[in-house]
Design an enzyme around this catalytic site. Structure first.
Site, PDB file in Angstrom:
ATOM      1  N   HIS A 123      -3.956   1.477   8.075  1.00  0.00           N
ATOM      2  CA  HIS A 123      -2.589   2.018   8.112  1.00  0.00           C
ATOM      3  C   HIS A 123      -2.463   3.193   7.125  1.00  0.00           C
ATOM      4  O   HIS A 123      -1.917   4.243   7.464  1.00  0.00           O
ATOM      5  CB  HIS A 123      -1.616   0.870   7.771  1.00  0.00           C
ATOM      6  CG  HIS A 123      -0.181   1.246   7.610  1.00  0.00           C
ATOM      7  ND1 HIS A 123       0.819   0.790   8.447  1.00  0.00           N
ATOM      8  CD2 HIS A 123       0.449   2.008   6.675  1.00  0.00           C
ATOM      9  CE1 HIS A 123       1.988   1.277   8.044  1.00  0.00           C
ATOM     10  NE2 HIS A 123       1.792   2.022   6.950  1.00  0.00           N
ATOM     11  N   GLU A 124      -3.003   3.019   5.921  1.00  0.00           N
ATOM     12  CA  GLU A 124      -2.912   4.078   4.892  1.00  0.00           C
ATOM     13  C   GLU A 124      -3.761   5.298   5.278  1.00  0.00           C
ATOM     14  O   GLU A 124      -3.351   6.440   5.066  1.00  0.00           O
ATOM     15  CB  GLU A 124      -3.359   3.554   3.523  1.00  0.00           C
ATOM     16  CG  GLU A 124      -2.626   2.341   2.985  1.00  0.00           C
ATOM     17  CD  GLU A 124      -1.122   2.416   3.059  1.00  0.00           C
ATOM     18  OE1 GLU A 124      -0.570   3.533   3.172  1.00  0.00           O
ATOM     19  OE2 GLU A 124      -0.484   1.356   3.016  1.00  0.00           O
ATOM     20  N   HIS A 171      -1.947   7.524   7.538  1.00  0.00           N
ATOM     21  CA  HIS A 171      -0.989   8.405   6.840  1.00  0.00           C
ATOM     22  C   HIS A 171      -1.672   9.705   6.399  1.00  0.00           C
ATOM     23  O   HIS A 171      -1.080  10.783   6.489  1.00  0.00           O
ATOM     24  CB  HIS A 171      -0.415   7.715   5.600  1.00  0.00           C
ATOM     25  CG  HIS A 171       0.743   6.805   5.867  1.00  0.00           C
ATOM     26  ND1 HIS A 171       1.909   7.220   6.461  1.00  0.00           N
ATOM     27  CD2 HIS A 171       0.925   5.486   5.580  1.00  0.00           C
ATOM     28  CE1 HIS A 171       2.755   6.188   6.535  1.00  0.00           C
ATOM     29  NE2 HIS A 171       2.172   5.127   6.008  1.00  0.00           N
ATOM     30  N   GLN A 214       2.962   9.954   1.771  1.00  0.00           N
ATOM     31  CA  GLN A 214       4.320   9.396   1.780  1.00  0.00           C
ATOM     32  C   GLN A 214       5.171   9.877   0.606  1.00  0.00           C
ATOM     33  O   GLN A 214       6.393   9.788   0.645  1.00  0.00           O
ATOM     34  CB  GLN A 214       4.262   7.858   1.748  1.00  0.00           C
ATOM     35  CG  GLN A 214       3.685   7.264   3.013  1.00  0.00           C
ATOM     36  CD  GLN A 214       3.561   5.763   2.906  1.00  0.00           C
ATOM     37  OE1 GLN A 214       2.592   5.248   2.364  1.00  0.00           O
ATOM     38  NE2 GLN A 214       4.551   5.037   3.410  1.00  0.00           N
ATOM     39  N   GLY A 259       0.846  -1.195   0.000  1.00  0.00           N
ATOM     40  CA  GLY A 259       0.000   0.000   0.000  1.00  0.00           C
ATOM     41  C   GLY A 259       0.876   1.237   0.000  1.00  0.00           C
ATOM     42  O   GLY A 259       2.064   1.158   0.344  1.00  0.00           O
ATOM     43  N   CYS A 271       6.403  -0.182   7.438  1.00  0.00           N
ATOM     44  CA  CYS A 271       6.012   1.008   6.687  1.00  0.00           C
ATOM     45  C   CYS A 271       7.181   1.446   5.808  1.00  0.00           C
ATOM     46  O   CYS A 271       8.318   1.486   6.277  1.00  0.00           O
ATOM     47  CB  CYS A 271       5.639   2.136   7.652  1.00  0.00           C
ATOM     48  SG  CYS A 271       5.106   3.643   6.816  1.00  0.00           S
ATOM     49  N   LEU A 272       6.887   1.766   4.571  1.00  0.00           N
ATOM     50  CA  LEU A 272       7.942   2.214   3.654  1.00  0.00           C
ATOM     51  C   LEU A 272       8.573   3.518   4.130  1.00  0.00           C
ATOM     52  O   LEU A 272       9.700   3.834   3.751  1.00  0.00           O
ATOM     53  CB  LEU A 272       7.372   2.382   2.239  1.00  0.00           C
ATOM     54  CG  LEU A 272       6.865   1.088   1.583  1.00  0.00           C
ATOM     55  CD1 LEU A 272       6.144   1.400   0.288  1.00  0.00           C
ATOM     56  CD2 LEU A 272       8.009   0.113   1.345  1.00  0.00           C
TER      57      LEU A 272
END
Ligand code: GNR
Ligand code: NI
Length: 179
Positions: free
Chosen positions: A133-134, A137, A51, A46, A91-92
């Site tokens: 999670h997204e 963000h 991000q 995702g 997480c990226l």
């Protein structure tokens, strides 16, 4: 298509609250494509617009095994949430760090696709975890915010150290090439 740069914790831009998408035009479609390319290359399951320093309410996701089931969520809302489950998240924007986070187990979400069409969907398992999670963000929130202050401070220091090592390796390689 283009790969976008992913912001890393503790970059203050990750704390920006994203604004609703109001115009569904070619520029938005391009942003969606670039985010998919960036997510698949990372690789990740995702990616939230926040991000990649694009502060609109836009998420791309693909939690499938074959990586051929792209999903776009624009202006997402959670309609209902049931149960709880704890799973390991990464997480990226917090590379190399994994820890347990408690989330709703099943959610019903409403969102728009890249053309602006409204849809509703029921999610569970990894898809439910990933969308929550997204959506965090888009509010400027990261999974490390659920951890203790002590853990978060350790993570920040480790990422700082990793970045310094990466920079010094790159400098050595570039000096070797010049020679
Ligand atoms: O690639 C990702 N994997 C992942 C695993 C468990 C829980 C959440 C995620 S999302 C993450 C990509 C990312 O950082 N999205 O914001
Ligand atoms: Ni993330």
């Amino acid at each position: 298509m283009a790969r976008l740069q992913i912001l890393e914790y503790p970059d203050p831009r990750l704390r920006t609250r994203a604004k609703p998408v109001e115009v569904f035009d070619a520029a938005l479609s391009r942003q969606v494509e670039d985010m998919f390319e960036t997510m698949y290359a990372a690789p990740g399951i995702g990616l939230a617009a926040t991000q990649v320093d694009y502060h609109k309410r836009l998420i791309v996701m693909d939690v499938s095994e074959d990586k051929r089931q792209p999903q776009v969520f624009i202006n997402p809302e959670i309609l209902t949430a049931e149960g709880t489950g704890t799973g390991e998240e990464g997480c990226l924007s917090v590379p190399g760090i994994f820890d347990e986070v408690k989330r709703a187990a099943r959610i019903r979400a409403r969102a728009q696709d890249a053309t602006g069409k409204v849809f509703e969907t029921d999610l569970d398992g990894l898809a439910a975890v990933c969308l929550q999670h997204e959506m965090d963000h888009l509010e400027g929130k990261l999974f490390v915010d659920y951890l203790s202050d002590l853990k978060r401070e350790r993570i920040r220091k480790k990422l700082d150290k990793d970045r310094k090592e990466r920079a010094s390796k790159a400098a050595t390689a570039s000096a070797a090439r010049a020679y």
